[in-house]
Enzyme design. Structure first.
Site, short mmCIF file in Angstrom:
data_model
loop_
_atom_site.label_atom_id
_atom_site.label_comp_id
_atom_site.label_asym_id
_atom_site.label_seq_id
_atom_site.Cartn_x
_atom_site.Cartn_y
_atom_site.Cartn_z
N ASP A 13 40.50 34.39 42.78
CA ASP A 13 41.32 34.70 43.96
C ASP A 13 42.70 35.25 43.61
OD1 ASP A 13 39.23 33.75 45.53
OD2 ASP A 13 40.00 31.71 45.47
N LYS A 16 41.84 40.39 42.82
CA LYS A 16 41.07 41.40 42.06
C LYS A 16 40.52 42.49 42.97
CE LYS A 16 38.37 38.13 40.67
NZ LYS A 16 39.09 36.97 41.21
N GLY A 40 34.63 36.14 46.50
CA GLY A 40 35.05 36.63 47.81
C GLY A 40 36.25 37.52 47.59
N HIS A 41 36.05 38.81 47.72
CA HIS A 41 37.13 39.77 47.47
C HIS A 41 37.53 40.41 48.79
CE1 HIS A 41 35.61 40.17 43.04
NE2 HIS A 41 35.93 38.94 43.37
N GLN A 224 35.56 35.79 39.85
CA GLN A 224 36.13 34.52 39.39
C GLN A 224 37.32 34.79 38.44
OE1 GLN A 224 32.30 34.62 39.19
NE2 GLN A 224 32.66 34.20 41.33
P1 GDP Z 1 40.00 38.04 44.69
O1 GDP Z 1 38.87 37.08 44.84
O2 GDP Z 1 40.64 37.97 43.34
O3 GDP Z 1 39.64 39.45 45.07
O4 GDP Z 1 41.13 37.57 45.72
P2 GDP Z 1 40.87 37.15 47.26
O5 GDP Z 1 40.56 38.38 48.03
O6 GDP Z 1 39.91 36.02 47.35
O7 GDP Z 1 42.28 36.55 47.64
C1 GDP Z 1 43.45 37.32 47.59
C2 GDP Z 1 44.06 37.37 49.00
O8 GDP Z 1 45.39 37.84 48.93
C3 GDP Z 1 43.36 38.34 49.92
O9 GDP Z 1 43.43 37.84 51.23
C4 GDP Z 1 44.17 39.63 49.80
O10 GDP Z 1 44.14 40.43 50.97
C5 GDP Z 1 45.55 39.08 49.61
N1 GDP Z 1 46.43 39.87 48.72
C6 GDP Z 1 46.11 40.62 47.64
N2 GDP Z 1 47.21 41.09 47.03
C7 GDP Z 1 48.26 40.62 47.76
C8 GDP Z 1 49.67 40.73 47.61
O11 GDP Z 1 50.21 41.34 46.70
N3 GDP Z 1 50.45 40.09 48.54
C9 GDP Z 1 49.91 39.38 49.58
N4 GDP Z 1 50.73 38.78 50.42
N5 GDP Z 1 48.58 39.26 49.74
C10 GDP Z 1 47.77 39.85 48.82
P1 IMO Z 2 36.55 35.21 43.26
O1 IMO Z 2 35.74 36.30 42.64
C1 IMO Z 2 37.78 31.00 43.28
C2 IMO Z 2 34.81 28.07 41.94
C3 IMO Z 2 34.28 27.10 42.97
C4 IMO Z 2 34.02 25.88 42.10
C5 IMO Z 2 33.53 26.50 40.80
C6 IMO Z 2 32.02 26.54 40.64
O2 IMO Z 2 36.73 35.34 44.73
O3 IMO Z 2 37.83 35.01 42.52
P2 IMO Z 2 30.13 28.03 41.79
O4 IMO Z 2 29.75 28.18 43.23
O5 IMO Z 2 30.52 29.28 41.12
O6 IMO Z 2 29.09 27.26 41.01
O7 IMO Z 2 31.42 27.05 41.83
O8 IMO Z 2 34.02 27.84 40.78
N1 IMO Z 2 34.69 29.51 42.29
C7 IMO Z 2 35.71 30.28 42.67
N2 IMO Z 2 36.99 29.97 42.91
N3 IMO Z 2 37.35 32.29 43.38
C8 IMO Z 2 36.07 32.62 43.12
O9 IMO Z 2 35.63 33.88 43.08
C9 IMO Z 2 35.16 31.58 42.78
N4 IMO Z 2 33.85 31.56 42.48
C10 IMO Z 2 33.57 30.28 42.17
O10 IMO Z 2 35.22 26.83 43.98
O11 IMO Z 2 35.22 25.22 41.83
MG MG Z 3 38.30 35.49 46.06
#
Ligand code: GDP
Ligand code: IMO
Ligand code: MG
Length: 434
Positions: A13, A16, A40-41, A224
């Site tokens: 999270d 990415k 979850g991106h 991840q």
């Molecule tokens: P990922 O799993 O690494 O792709 O990250 P996620 O999408 O799960 O979580 C990142 C969250 O932060 C998302 O809701 C993005 O829209 C948001 N986001 C990404 N970059 C920025 C940033 O520079 N500032 C803010 N405020 N939000 C961001």
């Molecule tokens: P992105 O790509 C954050 C965490 C789960 C749990 C552990 C194992 O959005 O960054 P799993 O279901 O993979 O067997 O769970 O890994 N986890 C993540 N945490 N971002 C993710 O993906 C994750 N994918 C798995 O919360 O702790």
């Molecule tokens: Mg994510």
């Protein structure tokens, strides 16, 4: 070599998806190489918010190939829903390619994930319950279904006849709910998935290597983060795949010497979902404030993310594991408004100062963060898209990260939108270098 990889440098999270979407502008293909729909991106483009789980983020950029490599585990039913999100927004799936060697997440994998977590009780991992662990277990145990099987119905029937009873016996053992599917139903499901996705299935290793030979720009999108890596993360509180740079090779079928740049996606603070040690975690009001300010709620499960200060022990470890050449520092805007910002530079464990991340979970639980305190900043409002216009203290913060990790900052993200991106390096692809 026109290849670039994005790796999560913390516990996932990090943003990415946003960085992948940004860098995909000049890519010809975006490749996912590990994980599944535990990822979850979130990508925000103008009025639209897209939540991608299995589909590579490049699918949002017209004309780019979106490749799902062999190292990914795919839930075909969930991917059908995900694809609908795109077709509803007027996009097509024509650019999708799926490795014939990628494994398929079955319904019994999800059931087993839930049952195993319940049985683990106090030592539960806190998984996303998407069946990721059990699907990778089957891959290693050599009893998984692969995407290529969609094209061979006789093979499905043969395998299903053996595997379904085996999995139900396991579910009985764990006290879980049986998988109600029959062999015929399962064959029917594969047929449906074949109708939806069969035409995109191919040998993606050949495709990717040919594209590299032709000088095309390939972007690898990690899911991840390093600290969730099955070997190098906070085991057993990890996911079941290789999330570090090395995973790109086995997960997409390219050789190590074909990766040029590796961008480490590093959130300006730290978050983690699920169980496991987290040395710089903030509790009570402090943690809740950061969670609220950063909107730190999971894209996949909606769970609140645990929040804490930036941990440079983790950043240095990730840089070492993946050969990170540049940082993409994300969510810097979230730290706006703090008087002071803390950064963890080492751990104190049993009176000893440690600069390297230890393997022992018990040691990590006893670790106390050694902080340096930097000045905060209050005003990002004057920002005009340039590095120059960032507050002085924010630039000091970035410099501190660079000096402590030995890795230069290549991208700074100060908001979820494409435009809220400061590109410091600008030479990601060969054509940009001229
Ligand atoms: P990922 O799993 O690494 O792709 O990250 P996620 O999408 O799960 O979580 C990142 C969250 O932060 C998302 O809701 C993005 O829209 C948001 N986001 C990404 N970059 C920025 C940033 O520079 N500032 C803010 N405020 N939000 C961001
Ligand atoms: P992105 O790509 C954050 C965490 C789960 C749990 C552990 C194992 O959005 O960054 P799993 O279901 O993979 O067997 O769970 O890994 N986890 C993540 N945490 N971002 C993710 O993906 C994750 N994918 C798995 O919360 O702790
Ligand atoms: Mg994510």
């Amino acid at each position: 070599m026109p290849t670039l990889a994005i790796i999560g440098a913390q516990w996932g999270d990090e943003g990415k998806g946003k960085i992948t979407d940004y860098l995909a502008e000049n890519a010809d293909a975006v490749v996912r190489f590990q994980g599944g729909n535990n990822a979850g991106h979130t990508i925000i483009i103008g009025e639209n918010t897209f939540k991608l789980h299995t589909l590579p983020s490049g699918i949002l950029r017209k004309g780019k190939l979106a490749i799902i490599g062999n190292g990914v585990v795919i839930n075909m039913a969930d991917m059908t829903e995900e694809a609908k999100q795109l077709t509803d927004a007027g996009m097509t799936l024509d650019c999708l390619r799926i490795s014939d060697r990628a494994h398929v997440i079955m319904n019994y994998h999800k059931k087993l994930d839930g049952a195993e977590e319940s049985r683990r009780g106090k030592v539960a991992v806190g998984t996303t319950k998407k069946g990721i662990g059990p699907a990778y277990q089957d891959k290693i145990a050599r009893c998984g279904f692969r995407a290529g099987d969609l094209l061979e119905s006789d093979l499905i029937k043969e395998k299903a006849g053996v595997l379904l009873p085996m999995k139900n016996e396991l579910l009985d053992m764990y006290g879980g709910e049986r998988c109600g599917c029959t062999v015929d139903k399962m064959c029917g499901m594969f047929e449906t998935w074949n109708e939806s996705f069969g035409r995109y299935i191919c040998d993606t290793s050949v495709l990717i290597n040919d594209m590299i030979d032709e000088g095309k720009n390939i972007l690898f999108e990690g899911a991840q983060g390093s600290m969730l890596d099955v070997d190098h993360g906070t085991y057993p509180y990890v996911t079941s795949s290789s999330t570090v740079g090395g995973g790109i090779c086995s997960g997409s079928g390219i050789a190590p010497n074909r990766i040029k740049e590796v961008v480490g996606c590093l959130k300006a603070y730290t978050t983690r979902v699920g169980e496991g040690p987290f040395v710089t975690e903030l509790f009570g009001e402090e943690g809740a404030y950061l969670q609220d300010k950063g909107g730190e709620f999971g894209t996949t499960t909606g769970r609140g993310r645990r929040c804490g200060w930036l941990d440079l022990v983790v950043a240095r470890y990730s840089a070492r594991l993946s050969g990170i050449t540049h940082w993409a520092i994300t969510k810097l805007d979230v730290l706006n408004g703090y008087e002071e910002i803390k950064v963890c530079v080492a751990y104190e464990i049993d009176g000893e100062i440690l600069k390297h991340f230890p393997a022992s979970i018990r040691k990590l639980e006893r670790a106390k963060p050694v902080y340096e305190t930097l000045k905060g900043w209050k005003d990002m409002a004057d920002y005009d898209g340039s590095y120059r216009s960032l507050p002085l203290e924010a630039k000091e913060y970035l410099r501190f990260i660079e000096e402590s990790t030995g890795v230069p900052v290549g991208i700074i993200s100060i908001g979820p939108e494409r435009s809220q991106t400061v590109d410091v390096y600008k030479k990601w692809w060969p054509a940009q270098e001229q």
